[in-house]
Design a protein around this motif. Structure first.
Motif, short mmCIF file in Angstrom:
data_model
loop_
_atom_site.label_atom_id
_atom_site.label_comp_id
_atom_site.label_asym_id
_atom_site.label_seq_id
_atom_site.Cartn_x
_atom_site.Cartn_y
_atom_site.Cartn_z
N LEU A 29 65.93 85.05 40.87
CA LEU A 29 65.02 84.57 41.92
C LEU A 29 65.13 85.39 43.19
O LEU A 29 64.15 85.56 43.91
CB LEU A 29 65.32 83.10 42.24
N SER A 30 66.32 85.90 43.47
CA SER A 30 66.53 86.67 44.71
C SER A 30 66.38 88.17 44.49
O SER A 30 66.68 88.95 45.38
CB SER A 30 67.92 86.38 45.27
N ALA A 31 65.90 88.56 43.32
CA ALA A 31 65.76 89.98 42.97
C ALA A 31 67.08 90.72 43.20
O ALA A 31 67.10 91.85 43.68
CB ALA A 31 64.62 90.62 43.77
N GLY A 32 68.18 90.08 42.85
CA GLY A 32 69.49 90.70 42.95
C GLY A 32 70.14 90.67 44.32
O GLY A 32 71.25 91.16 44.50
N GLU A 33 69.47 90.08 45.30
CA GLU A 33 70.01 90.05 46.66
C GLU A 33 71.13 89.03 46.83
O GLU A 33 71.97 89.18 47.70
CB GLU A 33 68.89 89.76 47.67
N VAL A 34 71.11 87.96 46.04
CA VAL A 34 72.14 86.92 46.13
C VAL A 34 72.85 86.85 44.79
O VAL A 34 72.24 86.61 43.76
CB VAL A 34 71.53 85.55 46.48
N LYS A 35 74.17 87.09 44.84
CA LYS A 35 75.00 87.00 43.65
C LYS A 35 76.11 86.00 43.95
O LYS A 35 76.99 86.27 44.76
CB LYS A 35 75.56 88.37 43.29
N LEU A 36 76.01 84.84 43.34
CA LEU A 36 76.97 83.78 43.61
C LEU A 36 78.30 84.05 42.92
O LEU A 36 78.33 84.39 41.74
CB LEU A 36 76.42 82.44 43.11
N ARG A 37 79.37 83.87 43.65
CA ARG A 37 80.71 83.93 43.07
C ARG A 37 81.06 82.54 42.58
O ARG A 37 80.57 81.54 43.12
CB ARG A 37 81.71 84.41 44.12
N PRO A 38 81.94 82.44 41.58
CA PRO A 38 82.27 81.12 41.04
C PRO A 38 82.74 80.12 42.09
O PRO A 38 82.31 78.96 42.07
CB PRO A 38 83.37 81.43 40.02
N GLY A 39 83.59 80.52 43.00
CA GLY A 39 84.07 79.58 44.03
C GLY A 39 82.95 79.06 44.90
O GLY A 39 82.90 77.87 45.24
N THR A 40 82.04 79.95 45.27
CA THR A 40 80.88 79.56 46.08
C THR A 40 79.98 78.62 45.29
O THR A 40 79.55 77.57 45.79
CB THR A 40 80.08 80.80 46.50
N LEU A 41 79.71 78.96 44.03
CA LEU A 41 78.83 78.15 43.20
C LEU A 41 79.39 76.76 43.00
O LEU A 41 78.70 75.76 43.26
CB LEU A 41 78.62 78.81 41.83
N TYR A 42 80.64 76.66 42.57
CA TYR A 42 81.17 75.34 42.24
C TYR A 42 81.39 74.48 43.49
O TYR A 42 81.22 73.26 43.43
CB TYR A 42 82.41 75.46 41.35
N GLY A 43 81.69 75.09 44.62
CA GLY A 43 81.75 74.34 45.87
C GLY A 43 80.38 73.80 46.24
O GLY A 43 80.23 72.64 46.65
N ALA A 44 79.34 74.63 46.07
CA ALA A 44 77.97 74.21 46.36
C ALA A 44 77.53 73.11 45.41
O ALA A 44 76.90 72.13 45.83
CB ALA A 44 77.02 75.40 46.29
N LEU A 45 77.85 73.25 44.13
CA LEU A 45 77.46 72.22 43.15
C LEU A 45 78.11 70.88 43.48
O LEU A 45 77.46 69.83 43.40
CB LEU A 45 77.84 72.65 41.73
N GLU A 46 79.37 70.92 43.90
CA GLU A 46 80.06 69.68 44.28
C GLU A 46 79.39 69.04 45.49
O GLU A 46 79.12 67.84 45.52
CB GLU A 46 81.53 69.97 44.58
N ARG A 47 79.09 69.86 46.49
CA ARG A 47 78.45 69.36 47.72
C ARG A 47 77.06 68.81 47.42
O ARG A 47 76.70 67.72 47.89
CB ARG A 47 78.37 70.50 48.75
#
Length: 119
Positions: A29-47
């Protein structure tokens, strides 16, 4: 709403996805501009789960590891739609400011073309 949050919600709008699937769709969706790291992703999913914007759809075991799928809730869809409208208003306002700029900046004519018309 931060860009990663927006893209996570957008990535879940079509269908439930597991963590790696969310990472992939956010990258697309971001055309490669945003690459989520696991820590960022799982923190965001929890929130986002705590905020009621997403929820666990189901879990499955794959090669002995638990894979959790998340889906967008009705509240999440509303929040995403509200953010899309907000971003569109901001983009339209910025486009109007560029349109009013004296002289056309090379390469920007496609951005400042009147709605429904050519530059």
């Amino acid at each position: 709403m931060q860009t990663p949050t927006f893209l996570i919600l957008a990535g879940l709008a079509e269908q439930p996805r597991h963590g790696y699937g969310i990472v992939q769709v956010v990258t697309d969706l971001s055309a490669g501009e945003v690459k989520l790291r696991p820590g960022t992703l799982y923190g965001a999913l929890e929130r986002l789960t705590e905020q009621g914007l997403i929820e666990v759809d189901h879990e499955e075991s794959v090669e002995g590891r638990l894979r959790r799928y998340y889906r967008l809730t009705a509240a999440g869809a509303t929040a995403l739609g509200t953010e899309i409208d907000r971003l569109q208003r901001h983009a339209d306002a910025a486009r109007e400011q560029l349109r009013r700029r004296p002289g056309i900046v090379p390469g920007l004519s496609r951005l400042v073309a009147p709605a429904g018309g050519a530059a």
